[in-house]
Scaffold this motif. Structure first.
Motif, PDB file in Angstrom:
ATOM      1  N   GLY A  11       0.820  -1.221   0.000  1.00 42.08           N
ATOM      2  CA  GLY A  11       0.000   0.000   0.000  1.00 42.08           C
ATOM      3  C   GLY A  11       0.845   1.258   0.000  1.00 42.08           C
ATOM      4  O   GLY A  11       0.380   2.327   0.405  1.00 42.08           O
ATOM      5  N   ILE A  16      -0.432   7.647   3.068  1.00 45.12           N
ATOM      6  CA  ILE A  16       0.686   7.569   4.022  1.00 45.12           C
ATOM      7  C   ILE A  16       1.951   7.090   3.311  1.00 45.12           C
ATOM      8  O   ILE A  16       3.036   7.658   3.491  1.00 45.12           O
ATOM      9  N   ASP A  35       1.611  -2.511  -4.427  1.00 40.46           N
ATOM     10  CA  ASP A  35       0.364  -1.743  -4.342  1.00 40.46           C
ATOM     11  C   ASP A  35      -0.441  -1.989  -5.611  1.00 40.46           C
ATOM     12  O   ASP A  35       0.107  -1.989  -6.711  1.00 40.46           O
ATOM     13  N   PHE A  38      -4.901   1.560  -6.756  1.00 40.96           N
ATOM     14  CA  PHE A  38      -6.299   1.879  -6.993  1.00 40.96           C
ATOM     15  C   PHE A  38      -6.518   3.390  -7.072  1.00 40.96           C
ATOM     16  O   PHE A  38      -7.567   3.846  -7.503  1.00 40.96           O
ATOM     17  N   ASP A  58      -1.669  -7.157  -6.270  1.00 42.63           N
ATOM     18  CA  ASP A  58      -2.696  -7.262  -5.236  1.00 42.63           C
ATOM     19  C   ASP A  58      -2.159  -8.106  -4.072  1.00 42.63           C
ATOM     20  O   ASP A  58      -1.593  -9.185  -4.315  1.00 42.63           O
ATOM     21  N   ILE A  59      -2.359  -7.661  -2.860  1.00 45.06           N
ATOM     22  CA  ILE A  59      -1.870  -8.439  -1.707  1.00 45.06           C
ATOM     23  C   ILE A  59      -2.624  -9.755  -1.542  1.00 45.06           C
ATOM     24  O   ILE A  59      -2.235 -10.603  -0.749  1.00 45.06           O
ATOM     25  N   ARG A  60      -3.711  -9.933  -2.290  1.00 48.54           N
ATOM     26  CA  ARG A  60      -4.428 -11.216  -2.238  1.00 48.54           C
ATOM     27  C   ARG A  60      -3.848 -12.228  -3.220  1.00 48.54           C
ATOM     28  O   ARG A  60      -4.284 -13.370  -3.250  1.00 48.54           O
ATOM     29  N   LEU A  78       0.711  -1.485   4.968  1.00 51.70           N
ATOM     30  CA  LEU A  78      -0.271  -0.400   4.930  1.00 51.70           C
ATOM     31  C   LEU A  78      -1.499  -0.739   4.082  1.00 51.70           C
ATOM     32  O   LEU A  78      -2.558  -0.138   4.265  1.00 51.70           O
ATOM     33  N   ILE A  97      -9.474  -8.235   1.626  1.00 52.10           N
ATOM     34  CA  ILE A  97      -8.237  -7.441   1.572  1.00 52.10           C
ATOM     35  C   ILE A  97      -7.695  -7.158   2.974  1.00 52.10           C
ATOM     36  O   ILE A  97      -6.501  -7.290   3.236  1.00 52.10           O
ATOM     37  N   ALA A 120      -0.060  -1.675  10.120  1.00 53.39           N
ATOM     38  CA  ALA A 120      -0.803  -0.406  10.243  1.00 53.39           C
ATOM     39  C   ALA A 120      -2.173  -0.691  10.839  1.00 53.39           C
ATOM     40  O   ALA A 120      -3.123  -1.013  10.127  1.00 53.39           O
ATOM     41  N   ALA A 173      -3.785   7.517  15.202  1.00 50.61           N
ATOM     42  CA  ALA A 173      -4.931   8.424  15.221  1.00 50.61           C
ATOM     43  C   ALA A 173      -5.244   8.825  13.780  1.00 50.61           C
ATOM     44  O   ALA A 173      -4.534   8.423  12.846  1.00 50.61           O
ATOM     45  N   VAL A 175      -4.994  10.659  10.555  1.00 52.53           N
ATOM     46  CA  VAL A 175      -3.798  11.319  10.043  1.00 52.53           C
ATOM     47  C   VAL A 175      -4.203  12.619   9.344  1.00 52.53           C
ATOM     48  O   VAL A 175      -5.303  12.727   8.790  1.00 52.53           O
ATOM     49  N   ARG A 181      -0.295  11.900  -2.675  1.00 50.53           N
ATOM     50  CA  ARG A 181      -1.584  11.232  -2.927  1.00 50.53           C
ATOM     51  C   ARG A 181      -2.518  11.735  -1.834  1.00 50.53           C
ATOM     52  O   ARG A 181      -2.675  11.117  -0.802  1.00 50.53           O
ATOM     53  N   ARG A 183      -5.494  12.888   0.561  1.00 48.05           N
ATOM     54  CA  ARG A 183      -6.842  12.489   0.974  1.00 48.05           C
ATOM     55  C   ARG A 183      -7.522  13.681   1.631  1.00 48.05           C
ATOM     56  O   ARG A 183      -6.948  14.311   2.512  1.00 48.05           O
ATOM     57  N   LEU A 186     -10.329  12.838   5.517  1.00 40.31           N
ATOM     58  CA  LEU A 186      -9.846  12.684   6.897  1.00 40.31           C
ATOM     59  C   LEU A 186     -10.114  14.007   7.614  1.00 40.31           C
ATOM     60  O   LEU A 186      -9.986  15.074   6.996  1.00 40.31           O
TER      61      LEU A 186
HETATM   62  N1  LIG Z   1      -5.120   7.731   6.982  1.00 35.69           N
HETATM   63  C1  LIG Z   1      -5.438   7.552   8.278  1.00 35.69           C
HETATM   64  O1  LIG Z   1      -5.945   8.465   8.972  1.00 35.69           O
HETATM   65  C2  LIG Z   1      -5.157   6.240   8.945  1.00 35.69           C
HETATM   66  C3  LIG Z   1      -5.286   6.135  10.349  1.00 35.69           C
HETATM   67  C4  LIG Z   1      -5.033   4.908  10.975  1.00 35.69           C
HETATM   68  C5  LIG Z   1      -4.645   3.820  10.219  1.00 35.69           C
HETATM   69  N2  LIG Z   1      -4.524   3.940   8.858  1.00 35.69           N
HETATM   70  C6  LIG Z   1      -4.127   2.763   8.085  1.00 35.69           C
HETATM   71  O2  LIG Z   1      -2.940   3.079   7.363  1.00 35.69           O
HETATM   72  C7  LIG Z   1      -2.932   2.368   6.132  1.00 35.69           C
HETATM   73  C8  LIG Z   1      -2.696   3.330   4.968  1.00 35.69           C
HETATM   74  O3  LIG Z   1      -3.728   4.308   4.961  1.00 35.69           O
HETATM   75  P1  LIG Z   1      -3.777   5.465   3.864  1.00 35.69           P
HETATM   76  O4  LIG Z   1      -4.434   6.634   4.504  1.00 35.69           O
HETATM   77  O5  LIG Z   1      -2.453   5.647   3.232  1.00 35.69           O
HETATM   78  O6  LIG Z   1      -4.835   4.833   2.844  1.00 35.69           O
HETATM   79  P2  LIG Z   1      -4.851   4.859   1.235  1.00 35.69           P
HETATM   80  O7  LIG Z   1      -6.189   4.370   0.839  1.00 35.69           O
HETATM   81  O8  LIG Z   1      -4.381   6.170   0.737  1.00 35.69           O
HETATM   82  O9  LIG Z   1      -3.737   3.778   0.859  1.00 35.69           O
HETATM   83  C9  LIG Z   1      -3.981   2.409   0.846  1.00 35.69           C
HETATM   84  C10 LIG Z   1      -3.210   1.830  -0.322  1.00 35.69           C
HETATM   85  O10 LIG Z   1      -3.441   0.421  -0.314  1.00 35.69           O
HETATM   86  C11 LIG Z   1      -3.604   0.019  -1.647  1.00 35.69           C
HETATM   87  N3  LIG Z   1      -4.394  -1.217  -1.666  1.00 35.69           N
HETATM   88  C12 LIG Z   1      -5.688  -1.387  -1.275  1.00 35.69           C
HETATM   89  N4  LIG Z   1      -6.060  -2.658  -1.481  1.00 35.69           N
HETATM   90  C13 LIG Z   1      -4.987  -3.308  -1.989  1.00 35.69           C
HETATM   91  C14 LIG Z   1      -4.755  -4.638  -2.411  1.00 35.69           C
HETATM   92  N5  LIG Z   1      -5.735  -5.566  -2.379  1.00 35.69           N
HETATM   93  N6  LIG Z   1      -3.540  -4.974  -2.865  1.00 35.69           N
HETATM   94  C15 LIG Z   1      -2.551  -4.043  -2.935  1.00 35.69           C
HETATM   95  N7  LIG Z   1      -2.709  -2.755  -2.584  1.00 35.69           N
HETATM   96  C16 LIG Z   1      -3.920  -2.396  -2.108  1.00 35.69           C
HETATM   97  C17 LIG Z   1      -4.314   1.164  -2.356  1.00 35.69           C
HETATM   98  O11 LIG Z   1      -4.079   1.136  -3.771  1.00 35.69           O
HETATM   99  C18 LIG Z   1      -3.674   2.370  -1.674  1.00 35.69           C
HETATM  100  O12 LIG Z   1      -2.557   2.848  -2.415  1.00 35.69           O
HETATM  101  C19 LIG Z   1      -4.255   1.614   6.054  1.00 35.69           C
HETATM  102  O13 LIG Z   1      -4.056   0.290   6.493  1.00 35.69           O
HETATM  103  C20 LIG Z   1      -5.144   2.357   7.025  1.00 35.69           C
HETATM  104  O14 LIG Z   1      -6.164   1.526   7.539  1.00 35.69           O
HETATM  105  C21 LIG Z   1      -4.766   5.121   8.210  1.00 35.69           C
END
Ligand SMILES: NC(=O)c1ccc[n+]([C@@H]2O[C@H](COP(=O)([O-])OP(=O)(O)OC[C@H]3O[C@@H](n4cnc5c(N)ncnc54)[C@H](O)[C@@H]3O)[C@@H](O)[C@H]2O)c1
Length: 348
Positions: A11, A16, A35, A38, A58-60, A78, A97, A120, A173, A175, A181, A183, A186
């Motif tokens: 990810g 992040i 990653d 998506f 895909d991580i699956r 992540l 996932i 994460a 907490a 973020v 990239r 978001r 949040l």
């Molecule tokens: N952003 C926050 O506030 C926050 C807070 C606590 C925990 N987290 C955790 O941190 C991690 C990253 O969050 P983020 O904000 O960067 O989210 P994000 O959605 O921006 O990033 C997630 C990434 O995972 C990839 N992904 C999703 N499914 C996938 C799959 N099947 N195979 C491969 N890649 C896949 C997506 O393409 C994406 O690039 C997540 O696990 C999230 O739950 C985020």
């Protein structure tokens, strides 16, 4: 671990990851990102770096996961469907996932000789807690499936812990701050985008506590966890990572203050009802005491840097950042081919 470690960031192209990967590279690590991309890839500007390898997959997908783990010392996991509304859109796919493929990923990491797995997790595992402030000794009481599977994921990872395979779960907490990239779904980022794009801030509820952490600090912490010689007593445990515990209304006031001063405006704040009852305050002392880690960024820094990007025209290619799917995971899944890609992905 050394600065020459090779780290797999699943990810890593996301919000992040796009801030974390350059930090790991700057620290001297080799980085492989796995990653499915998506979203728009947040790593585009780094692709020339010879210590970075980006695998679109895909991580699956078991063979891709096993291939991606070759030569890896540390995994930072992540990849996920990363918020409640996106998770709920197709719970079965989200589950595949966020949890179903985790045993394979973590066990394969251990089998392949990887020595550390950093997971994460999320502070949302605490749910609604009667305690004034929750530390890591408090039970997880998740109120959504997204959070429930984050908590279950911790157990899967912790069960594999031994002297050759250190594990830790980062209960972050919400973020905030800018990322290549971006978001805007949040809390701090969304309220800031609303002030900038609409000239007003709408607060949903307002009394709920929403602990926040700046993306720069969270990525510094991941880098510290990846680079330490040993996790010592932290191995097999979860750590809270939250800088401040403000209510959503207090965050809105901070956003207003910064945006008003930055653009010499007077952004009104209105309040409306919400059914999002999640509320918790985080105690992050363990992280400070065990790692000697201190936060260097405030929430105001996050608001300010989004204002800077706004002012510099970074978001000019968007008609409306509040409805542009690139900045909102749920909208991205709805309008893009993501849902199809997720569903048709390999199953574990
Ligand atoms: N952003 C926050 O506030 C926050 C807070 C606590 C925990 N987290 C955790 O941190 C991690 C990253 O969050 P983020 O904000 O960067 O989210 P994000 O959605 O921006 O990033 C997630 C990434 O995972 C990839 N992904 C999703 N499914 C996938 C799959 N099947 N195979 C491969 N890649 C896949 C997506 O393409 C994406 O690039 C997540 O696990 C999230 O739950 C985020």
């Amino acid at each position: 671990m050394t600065e020459h470690s090779t780290i797999l960031v699943t990810g890593g192209s996301g919000y992040i990851g796009a801030q974390l990967v350059p930090k790991l590279l700057a620290a001297g690590c080799g980085v492989r990102v796995l990653d499915a991309q998506f979203f728009p890839n947040g790593l585009d500007r780094l692709l020339e770096n010879r210590r970075l390898e980006v695998v679109r997959g895909d991580i699956r997908d078991k063979p891709i996961v096993e291939d991606s783990l070759r030569g890896i010392d540390t995994v930072i996991h992540l990849a996920a469907v990363a918020n409640d509304p996106s998770f709920n859109l197709d719970p079965e796919v989200s589950r595949s996932i966020n949890i179903d493929c985790l045993p394979h990923l973590a066990r394969s990491a251990k089998r392949s000789g990887c020595q550390r797995f950093i997971y994460a997790s999320s502070a949302s595992v605490y749910g609604i807690n009667a305690e004034p402030v929750v530390d890591e000794t408090q039970p997880c009481m998740p109120v959504t499936d997204y959070s429930r599977y984050k908590a279950e994921g911790e157990k899967i990872v912790f069960d594999l812990t031994d002297s050759s395979f250190e594990t830790v779960a980062v209960r972050a907490a919400t973020v905030c701050g800018w990322s290549p990239r971006q978001r805007f779904d949040l809390t701090v980022n969304m309220l800031t985008a609303s002030a900038l794009a609409r000239g007003q801030i709408t607060v949903f509820g307002g009394d709920q506590f929403r602990p926040s952490v700046h993306i720069g600090d969270l990525c510094r912490l991941y880098t510290v966890l990846a680079q330490r010689d040993s996790l010592d007593t932290l191995s097999g445990r979860a750590i809270n990572v939250g800088y401040t515990n403000h209510t959503v209304s207090e965050i809105a006031t901070q956003v207003k203050d910064v945006v008003d001063s930055y653009f010499n405006v007077n952004v009104p704040i209105s309040t409306t009802a919400t059914d999002d009852v999640r509320s918790y305050r985080l105690d992050s002392r363990l992280m400070r005491e065990e790692l000697g880690f201190n936060f260097v960024y405030a929430i105001r820094d996050a608001i300010l840097e989004i204002c800077d990007r706004w002012q510099s025209g970074w978001f000019n290619d968007s008609a409306d950042v509040l409805t542009d799917p690139r900045y909102h995971n749920l909208l991205n899944i709805r309008v893009g081919d993501w849902s199809y890609a997720l569903r048709s992905g390999p199953s574990c």
